[in-house]
Design a protein around this motif. Sequence first.
Motif, PDB file in Angstrom:
ATOM      1  N   TYR A  70       0.841  -1.195   0.000  1.00 50.83           N
ATOM      2  CA  TYR A  70       0.000   0.000   0.000  1.00 50.83           C
ATOM      3  C   TYR A  70       0.878   1.247   0.000  1.00 50.83           C
ATOM      4  O   TYR A  70       1.902   1.302   0.682  1.00 50.83           O
ATOM      5  CB  TYR A  70      -0.928   0.015   1.218  1.00 50.83           C
ATOM      6  CG  TYR A  70      -2.097  -0.936   1.075  1.00 50.83           C
ATOM      7  CD1 TYR A  70      -3.337  -0.486   0.637  1.00 50.83           C
ATOM      8  CD2 TYR A  70      -1.945  -2.295   1.364  1.00 50.83           C
ATOM      9  CE1 TYR A  70      -4.406  -1.354   0.492  1.00 50.83           C
ATOM     10  CE2 TYR A  70      -3.014  -3.177   1.221  1.00 50.83           C
ATOM     11  CZ  TYR A  70      -4.240  -2.698   0.784  1.00 50.83           C
ATOM     12  OH  TYR A  70      -5.292  -3.567   0.636  1.00 50.83           O
ATOM     13  N   TYR A  71       0.439   2.249  -0.778  1.00 49.01           N
ATOM     14  CA  TYR A  71       1.193   3.490  -0.919  1.00 49.01           C
ATOM     15  C   TYR A  71       0.303   4.677  -0.558  1.00 49.01           C
ATOM     16  O   TYR A  71      -0.932   4.611  -0.674  1.00 49.01           O
ATOM     17  CB  TYR A  71       1.684   3.660  -2.360  1.00 49.01           C
ATOM     18  CG  TYR A  71       2.559   2.538  -2.854  1.00 49.01           C
ATOM     19  CD1 TYR A  71       3.910   2.498  -2.539  1.00 49.01           C
ATOM     20  CD2 TYR A  71       2.032   1.513  -3.627  1.00 49.01           C
ATOM     21  CE1 TYR A  71       4.724   1.464  -2.988  1.00 49.01           C
ATOM     22  CE2 TYR A  71       2.835   0.471  -4.084  1.00 49.01           C
ATOM     23  CZ  TYR A  71       4.172   0.454  -3.755  1.00 49.01           C
ATOM     24  OH  TYR A  71       4.968  -0.572  -4.187  1.00 49.01           O
ATOM     25  N   ASP A  72       0.933   5.756  -0.114  1.00 51.06           N
ATOM     26  CA  ASP A  72       0.213   7.011   0.087  1.00 51.06           C
ATOM     27  C   ASP A  72       0.036   7.672  -1.276  1.00 51.06           C
ATOM     28  O   ASP A  72       1.013   8.069  -1.916  1.00 51.06           O
ATOM     29  CB  ASP A  72       0.990   7.933   1.030  1.00 51.06           C
ATOM     30  CG  ASP A  72       0.997   7.420   2.460  1.00 51.06           C
ATOM     31  OD1 ASP A  72      -0.021   6.821   2.873  1.00 51.06           O
ATOM     32  OD2 ASP A  72       2.014   7.596   3.152  1.00 51.06           O
ATOM     33  N   ARG A  98      -4.389   5.728   1.298  1.00 46.22           N
ATOM     34  CA  ARG A  98      -3.638   4.482   1.216  1.00 46.22           C
ATOM     35  C   ARG A  98      -4.274   3.578   0.163  1.00 46.22           C
ATOM     36  O   ARG A  98      -5.435   3.184   0.257  1.00 46.22           O
ATOM     37  CB  ARG A  98      -3.623   3.772   2.569  1.00 46.22           C
ATOM     38  CG  ARG A  98      -2.930   4.559   3.677  1.00 46.22           C
ATOM     39  CD  ARG A  98      -1.422   4.509   3.546  1.00 46.22           C
ATOM     40  NE  ARG A  98      -0.909   3.171   3.807  1.00 46.22           N
ATOM     41  CZ  ARG A  98       0.366   2.831   3.641  1.00 46.22           C
ATOM     42  NH1 ARG A  98       1.244   3.706   3.180  1.00 46.22           N
ATOM     43  NH2 ARG A  98       0.772   1.611   3.909  1.00 46.22           N
ATOM     44  N   ARG A 118      -3.497   0.404  -3.084  1.00 43.19           N
ATOM     45  CA  ARG A 118      -2.642  -0.620  -3.684  1.00 43.19           C
ATOM     46  C   ARG A 118      -2.982  -0.718  -5.166  1.00 43.19           C
ATOM     47  O   ARG A 118      -4.036  -0.273  -5.620  1.00 43.19           O
ATOM     48  CB  ARG A 118      -2.860  -1.979  -3.017  1.00 43.19           C
ATOM     49  CG  ARG A 118      -4.275  -2.512  -3.198  1.00 43.19           C
ATOM     50  CD  ARG A 118      -4.417  -3.960  -2.784  1.00 43.19           C
ATOM     51  NE  ARG A 118      -5.806  -4.402  -2.882  1.00 43.19           N
ATOM     52  CZ  ARG A 118      -6.376  -4.813  -4.007  1.00 43.19           C
ATOM     53  NH1 ARG A 118      -5.684  -4.856  -5.129  1.00 43.19           N
ATOM     54  NH2 ARG A 118      -7.639  -5.193  -4.019  1.00 43.19           N
ATOM     55  N   ALA A 161      -8.332   1.513  -2.758  1.00 40.14           N
ATOM     56  CA  ALA A 161      -8.156   1.902  -1.349  1.00 40.14           C
ATOM     57  C   ALA A 161      -8.959   0.953  -0.466  1.00 40.14           C
ATOM     58  O   ALA A 161     -10.043   1.292   0.018  1.00 40.14           O
ATOM     59  CB  ALA A 161      -8.605   3.348  -1.132  1.00 40.14           C
ATOM     60  N   GLU A 199      -7.366  -0.966   2.165  1.00 41.32           N
ATOM     61  CA  GLU A 199      -6.519  -1.409   3.266  1.00 41.32           C
ATOM     62  C   GLU A 199      -7.348  -1.627   4.526  1.00 41.32           C
ATOM     63  O   GLU A 199      -8.180  -0.798   4.897  1.00 41.32           O
ATOM     64  CB  GLU A 199      -5.420  -0.383   3.550  1.00 41.32           C
ATOM     65  CG  GLU A 199      -4.389  -0.868   4.568  1.00 41.32           C
ATOM     66  CD  GLU A 199      -3.245   0.123   4.741  1.00 41.32           C
ATOM     67  OE1 GLU A 199      -2.114  -0.332   5.005  1.00 41.32           O
ATOM     68  OE2 GLU A 199      -3.488   1.332   4.616  1.00 41.32           O
TER      69      GLU A 199
END
Length: 275
Positions: free
Chosen positions: A154-156, A168, A170, A192, A194
């Motif tokens: 997961y990335y910001d 957040r 992926r 999103a 997460e």
Amino acid sequence: MTTLDLTLLGSTHKLTAKELAPITSAHSGNPLRRYALEFRVPDSRRSDMNAELQAAATPNGQHLRGSDAAWRVAGSWTATSQAERPDIYTYALEVQEVEELQASTVELGGLALVPIQYMEESNDEGTIAATFVTEVSGEASDRLEELLSADDEYYDVVRRGVNDTALRMRFGRCLWQQVDGGVRRHNLVLVADEGQPEGSLPPMAVLNQPQLHRTTEKTVANADALALLLDELLAQGVLSEKAFNMIKAAATPHALTHRESREFSRTENLDDYWR
């Protein structure tokens, strides 16, 4: 009460509207206007009106056009007639403002990707998915492949022009096409979800079936045939033992590298997958 300009059945009408409490957008966090409407339609146009409202009730349908916004039909509607005027139907429904979602850049992992096409959706649970087409080359292309190679990471993500607050997300399905000048065009999906439970598997179980089962059967059959052919060529002296071992090693299934895996996401025409 207020007046709402709305295009219905090809004509613009000024409709009396009752303002309802706004809702907060899951995408931008902005308030979205809502109104309750009533208007009359002759029985001869009722079928056309129902089709137009049905299209406007779907998330990505043909929404109703107003003077300053597009409007989605929220939920169902009613159409009733009175005994004294059976040829006239009174429609009652609610409409909700539709956001024009277009990110100028999508920023994640040190990259600022510029969308050529962009779309956002959210499901009933409010899970946001962003789908966009972008082109990269050189170091940016290498960096994007690094990000894609991290499974379930997961990335910001900041969607400039939609919401400047990081979300957040992926990667989902990510297709790509090689174009001129060393440029790669990507169709990327960011989700999103997460911390949310995985969706039920049965709906996905039939994805690409029965083609996937038939492909698997053919792959196994080809592998068995290749093994028998190698054994026979070795026994007949056509292949040396070294060549036999080299070919057998190359034909042995192995965990795919990121480069090998990405080849299964390559397409000759990325536009075929935009919706």
